[in-house]
Design a protein around this motif. Structure first.
Motif, short mmCIF file in Angstrom:
data_model
loop_
_atom_site.label_atom_id
_atom_site.label_comp_id
_atom_site.label_asym_id
_atom_site.label_seq_id
_atom_site.Cartn_x
_atom_site.Cartn_y
_atom_site.Cartn_z
N LEU A 190 0.84 -1.21 0.00
CA LEU A 190 0.00 0.00 0.00
C LEU A 190 0.88 1.26 0.00
O LEU A 190 1.84 1.36 0.77
N VAL A 191 0.51 2.20 -0.86
CA VAL A 191 1.14 3.53 -0.88
C VAL A 191 0.02 4.55 -0.73
O VAL A 191 -0.95 4.52 -1.50
N VAL A 192 0.14 5.44 0.24
CA VAL A 192 -0.83 6.54 0.35
C VAL A 192 -0.09 7.84 0.00
O VAL A 192 1.05 8.04 0.45
N ILE A 193 -0.73 8.67 -0.79
CA ILE A 193 -0.08 9.94 -1.18
C ILE A 193 -0.95 11.11 -0.73
O ILE A 193 -2.17 11.12 -0.93
N ARG A 194 -0.32 12.05 -0.07
CA ARG A 194 -0.99 13.27 0.43
C ARG A 194 -0.35 14.49 -0.22
O ARG A 194 0.78 14.44 -0.70
N SER A 195 -1.06 15.61 -0.15
CA SER A 195 -0.57 16.85 -0.75
C SER A 195 -0.90 18.01 0.18
O SER A 195 -1.95 17.99 0.84
N LEU A 196 -0.05 19.01 0.23
CA LEU A 196 -0.40 20.22 1.00
C LEU A 196 -1.08 21.27 0.12
O LEU A 196 -1.58 22.27 0.60
N THR A 197 -1.07 20.99 -1.20
CA THR A 197 -1.59 21.96 -2.17
C THR A 197 -3.01 22.43 -1.87
O THR A 197 -3.29 23.63 -1.84
N LYS A 198 -3.91 21.47 -1.64
CA LYS A 198 -5.33 21.80 -1.54
C LYS A 198 -5.66 22.31 -0.14
O LYS A 198 -6.32 23.31 0.03
N TYR A 213 3.54 14.26 0.24
CA TYR A 213 4.32 13.18 0.86
C TYR A 213 3.67 11.84 0.61
O TYR A 213 2.45 11.75 0.44
N ALA A 214 4.55 10.83 0.56
CA ALA A 214 4.06 9.46 0.42
C ALA A 214 4.22 8.77 1.75
O ALA A 214 5.16 9.04 2.50
N ILE A 215 3.27 7.87 2.05
CA ILE A 215 3.35 7.04 3.26
C ILE A 215 3.32 5.60 2.77
O ILE A 215 2.38 5.19 2.08
N ALA A 216 4.39 4.89 3.06
CA ALA A 216 4.51 3.51 2.57
C ALA A 216 5.58 2.80 3.36
O ALA A 216 6.22 3.39 4.25
N HIS A 217 5.81 1.54 3.03
CA HIS A 217 6.85 0.76 3.72
C HIS A 217 8.22 1.44 3.49
O HIS A 217 8.53 1.82 2.37
#
Ligand code: PLP
Length: 357
Positions: A198-206, A217-221
């Motif tokens: 699993l890879v979760v990707i977040r953004s500060l843009t919005k 940023y990505a959150i993953a292993h």
């Protein structure tokens, strides 16, 4: 260069087309929070020194928001940069399933690596803002956008979790999730620790109205993120952006207040715009959990969008570049109440002058 229809937020290009200053435009083609944090202190070292290659304090600040291990976090030059690396992994796993209509940048990222993909259609009529059940995808890699752009559909975590058992790789873009009231309840971040696929990707843009800063940023292993580190350029987040980001994310209490304020805005302005737009003859706003609304028209909405741009200097998102949507769809990013009123008034007046065919 021609007009790029694959993305909203092309304020500069629109200003040159309309022969006005970019600041004269009301840009509802991109979907950002209407405020951005202010009052930054910029340490001289942020400009003078090379950024920390390990991104230690930046990763700690990002991990602190979610209460996770900083080694499971990789800051990037916007979510867009991280899609490129996720797509490189996707190319190794096999065919990617992409919801259509969907955000075009996943396709751009996959094309970098000649990675194959298939489109999975999204239902275009739904009756409540969510959480909804995510469609199943017959492909080894599932790309999820929660809430979904451009429809604003919020997918339930309960319907996403089983995908982790059936797919070699699940990439979940949560760029808009922190703007959604109670959205975090559907986040897949708590599942990362036990799911290396699993890879979760977040953004500060919005969330922070900071599209120009380019931070995501990505959150993953950690093993996966270390591999990505070996592929990318040495300083993908510049010192200025890193210093500003740390100031926005800390202290945690202030950041959480920011999220609550933005979520309150999404809820109140979303409901207000829904009511107003539903009362405009010929327009049908679809339910949305997010800070943008997809609008179906009783005919082509292209002339209407063009008239708003020309006469009112309002930019709305043309949806012709989204697979499965066409001329009769528009997407509107929520604004402040004052600017939302301006958009509704302009739509009403233009439609009175030229009703939809
Ligand atoms: C669904 C979605 N994810 C990610 C992004 C890109 O975010 P960033 O500005 O961090 O690259 C966008 C931008 O429009 C988006 O719509």
């Amino acid at each position: 260069m021609g007009v790029d229809l694959r993305h909203g937020g092309n304020r500069q290009a629109a200003a040159s087309r309309l022969n006005c200053r970019p600041s004269q435009l009301l840009d509802a083609s991109a979907s950002l929070a209407p405020w951005s944090p202010r009052g930054f202190r910029m340490p001289r070292t942020a400009i003078r020194d090379y950024p920390d290659r390990a991104q230690t304090s930046l990763r700690q600040a990002m991990a602190g928001i979610h209460g996770i291990d900083p080694d499971a976090v990789l800051p990037g030059n916007g979510a867009a940069e991280l899609f490129t690396w996720a797509a490189r992994d996707a190319a190794d796993v096999g065919v990617s399933g992409l919801l259509a209509p969907g955000f075009a940048d996943y396709r751009r990222a996959l094309q970098c690596w000649n990675a194959p993909s298939i489109d999975v259609p999204v239902v275009l009529r739904w009756d409540h803002p969510g959480p909804l059940e995510h469609p199943s995808m017959a492909a080894p890699v599932a790309w999820i956008c929660n809430p979904h752009n451009p429809t604003g559909q919020l997918w339930s975590r309960a319907s996403l979790e089983p995908l982790l058992a059936t797919h070699g790789l699940v990439i979940c873009d949560e760029a808009f999730l922190p703007l959604v009231p109670d959205g975090e309840q559907q986040s897949l971040i708590p599942l990362v620790e036990h799911h290396p696929n699993l890879v979760v990707i977040r953004s500060l843009t919005k969330l922070l109205g900071m599209a120009g800063l380019r931070v995501g940023y990505a959150i993953a292993h950690p093993d996966r993120l270390n591999r990505w580190r070996g592929w990318r350029d040495p300083w993908p987040v510049n010192g200025f952006a890193a210093a500003m980001t740390e100031q926005v994310l800390l202290p945690l209490g202030r950041y959480q207040r920011w999220c609550r304020r933005v979520q309150h805005w999404t809820a109140t302005e979303g409901a207000w715009m829904q009511r107003q737009l539903a009362a405009v003859p010929g327009l049908c706003p679809m339910p949305s959990s997010a800070n943008f609304l997809l609008i179906a028209g009783a005919g082509s909405l292209v002339p209407l969008r063009e008239a708003l741009e020309r006469s009112d200097r309002i930019l709305l998102r043309d949806c012709r570049s989204f697979e499965g949507l066409g001329e009769s769809w528009l997407r509107i990013g929520l604004q402040s109440r004052r600017n939302n009123r301006r958009i509704v008034r302009a739509l009403r007046e233009e439609l009175q002058r030229s009703p939809l065919a």
